[in-house]
Scaffold this active site. Structure first.
Site, PDB file in Angstrom:
ATOM      1  N   LYS A 116      48.179  31.084  45.617  1.00 12.31           N
ATOM      2  CA  LYS A 116      48.745  30.053  44.881  1.00 12.31           C
ATOM      3  C   LYS A 116      48.624  28.502  45.423  1.00 12.31           C
ATOM      4  O   LYS A 116      48.371  27.716  44.264  1.00 12.31           O
ATOM      5  CB  LYS A 116      50.229  30.157  44.563  1.00 12.31           C
ATOM      6  CG  LYS A 116      50.266  31.478  43.722  1.00 12.31           C
ATOM      7  CD  LYS A 116      51.987  31.842  43.512  1.00 12.31           C
ATOM      8  CE  LYS A 116      51.928  33.003  42.473  1.00 12.31           C
ATOM      9  NZ  LYS A 116      53.373  33.167  42.091  1.00 12.31           N
ATOM     10  N   LYS A 124      43.097  40.363  36.678  1.00 11.69           N
ATOM     11  CA  LYS A 124      44.308  40.844  36.196  1.00 11.69           C
ATOM     12  C   LYS A 124      44.587  39.931  34.934  1.00 11.69           C
ATOM     13  O   LYS A 124      44.388  38.927  34.797  1.00 11.69           O
ATOM     14  CB  LYS A 124      45.401  40.449  37.275  1.00 11.69           C
ATOM     15  CG  LYS A 124      46.707  41.146  37.048  1.00 11.69           C
ATOM     16  CD  LYS A 124      47.694  40.996  37.963  1.00 11.69           C
ATOM     17  CE  LYS A 124      49.042  41.695  37.641  1.00 11.69           C
ATOM     18  NZ  LYS A 124      50.041  41.348  38.908  1.00 11.69           N
ATOM     19  N   LYS A 178      48.767  35.397  31.821  1.00 12.59           N
ATOM     20  CA  LYS A 178      49.127  34.244  30.845  1.00 12.59           C
ATOM     21  C   LYS A 178      48.271  32.994  30.992  1.00 12.59           C
ATOM     22  O   LYS A 178      48.096  31.920  30.211  1.00 12.59           O
ATOM     23  CB  LYS A 178      50.595  33.609  30.849  1.00 12.59           C
ATOM     24  CG  LYS A 178      50.957  32.803  29.819  1.00 12.59           C
ATOM     25  CD  LYS A 178      52.332  32.085  30.281  1.00 12.59           C
ATOM     26  CE  LYS A 178      52.519  30.724  29.827  1.00 12.59           C
ATOM     27  NZ  LYS A 178      53.220  29.744  30.412  1.00 12.59           N
TER      28      LYS A 178
END
Length: 333
Positions: free
Chosen positions: A114, A198, A201
């Site tokens: 991240k 994956k 959103k």
């Protein structure tokens, strides 16, 4: 044997099929086991590890609660609450961060992913997020935590933190060491545009995912455009090797139908994708359309959603405030 189950979902807005099949569907099944006590948290403190628009965050908290309820989580059977309304989460996170070790956090692969290349610009919150996650779980004496592949490492850290606290303060089993509940099948739903990624959103293309608020027409269009390969559908599981899109679409169908992958393969073997996609679209519409309508209905009743979160937060606070009081006494406060 009865289980005390804790899990949280970030209020990122626009929850999708991956969230439903990979987590929320399992939450509903766990809740419906009579002996289980389930606590489901909208983890808004976790959400602010990256910058949020305040009005959007408030909306997303309600939308996540609406999605829980629309998918079948019953606020009379389970506790549904948002994390920031229970101050014990922040207090316990600080105490546990003083027990945790930097070496442990440095091993967390999700932070590296991240934060990207420029770790110096990442927030401290993003780095220490797993300690807050441990606090979330340990405050409720959870015996079991549903986890996907990407959270297994965090639960291992939670177990280490619990054991170190118990050892440091000489209180065996004060913080319960939770067990993972790993969904063996269909825990990871992939993008409709790339079977190696994956479903997310954050993907720029809305065609990559089925949103839980999508209409029948949107679902049908996305399934039609979903990436496939040129071969007919396989005859067995082994034939899915190196066919990630076929495996993903068959896995979605199997999960929706509550059957194993082999049954889905037997149903469609040697058929072309166009026939299978019609059936998949029907199965998705049957499951998602009622959820979508209910989410939209609930979002029009903000007072009701706020009352559910408030009542859930009161119940959660009764449990968590007792635990944090005991933790403070052990620490010497």
């Amino acid at each position: 044997m009865s289980k005390k189950i804790f899990s949280g979902v970030q209020p990122s807005g626009n929850l999708h099929l991956g969230n439903y099949l990979g987590a929320i569907k399992n939450f509903v099944e766990l809740q419906n086991v009579k002996e289980n006590q389930c606590i489901f948290c909208v983890v808004d403190l976790h959400a602010i590890t990256v910058k949020q628009e305040p009005k959007e965050l408030k909306k997303n908290i309600r939308e996540t609660a609406a999605t829980f309820i629309a998918c079948g989580i019953d606020p009379t059977k389970s506790i549904i609450f948002n994390q920031s309304m229970v101050s014990a989460h922040s207090e316990a996170a600080w105490i546990l961060s003083c027990v945790s070790r930097i070496g442990w956090l440095n091993r967390m692969t999700q932070f590296k992913e991240k934060a990207g290349k420029d770790k110096e610009k990442a927030s401290i919150g993003l780095y220490s997020y797993p300690v807050l996650m441990a606090a979330d779980i340990l405050l409720y004496d959870a015996t079991h935590v549903p986890v996907g592949d990407d959270q297994k490492q965090h639960l291992e850290l939670c177990r280490d933190i619990a054991q170190k606290f118990n050892n440091d303060f000489n209180v065996q089993n004060f913080l319960k060491v939770p067990e993972p509940l790993i969904q063996k099948q269909f825990s990871r739903i992939m993008s409709l545009k790339d079977g190696m990624k994956k479903m997310s959103k954050s993907d720029a293309s809305d065609l990559s995912r089925i949103n839980l608020t999508d209409s029948k027409e949107e679902i049908s269009n996305k399934v039609k455009k979903a990436k496939t390969d040129t071969l007919p559908l396989p005859e067995n599981v082994e034939a899915l090797v190196e066919r990630p899109e076929a495996e993903n679409l068959l896995g979605i169908y199997a999960s929706l139908k509550n059957q194993n992958l082999e049954n889905s393969i037997n149903e469609f073997k040697k058929q072309n994708f166009s026939e299978f996609k019609k059936k998949l679209s029907d199965a998705l519409t049957e499951k998602i359309e009622p959820i979508s309508k209910e989410i939209k209905r609930l979002l029009n009743d903000e007072k009701y959603l706020d009352s559910i979160l408030l009542a859930g937060s009161d119940k959660a606070d009764k449990i968590a405030s007792k635990k944090i009081k005991e933790m403070k006494e052990l620490v010497g406060f």
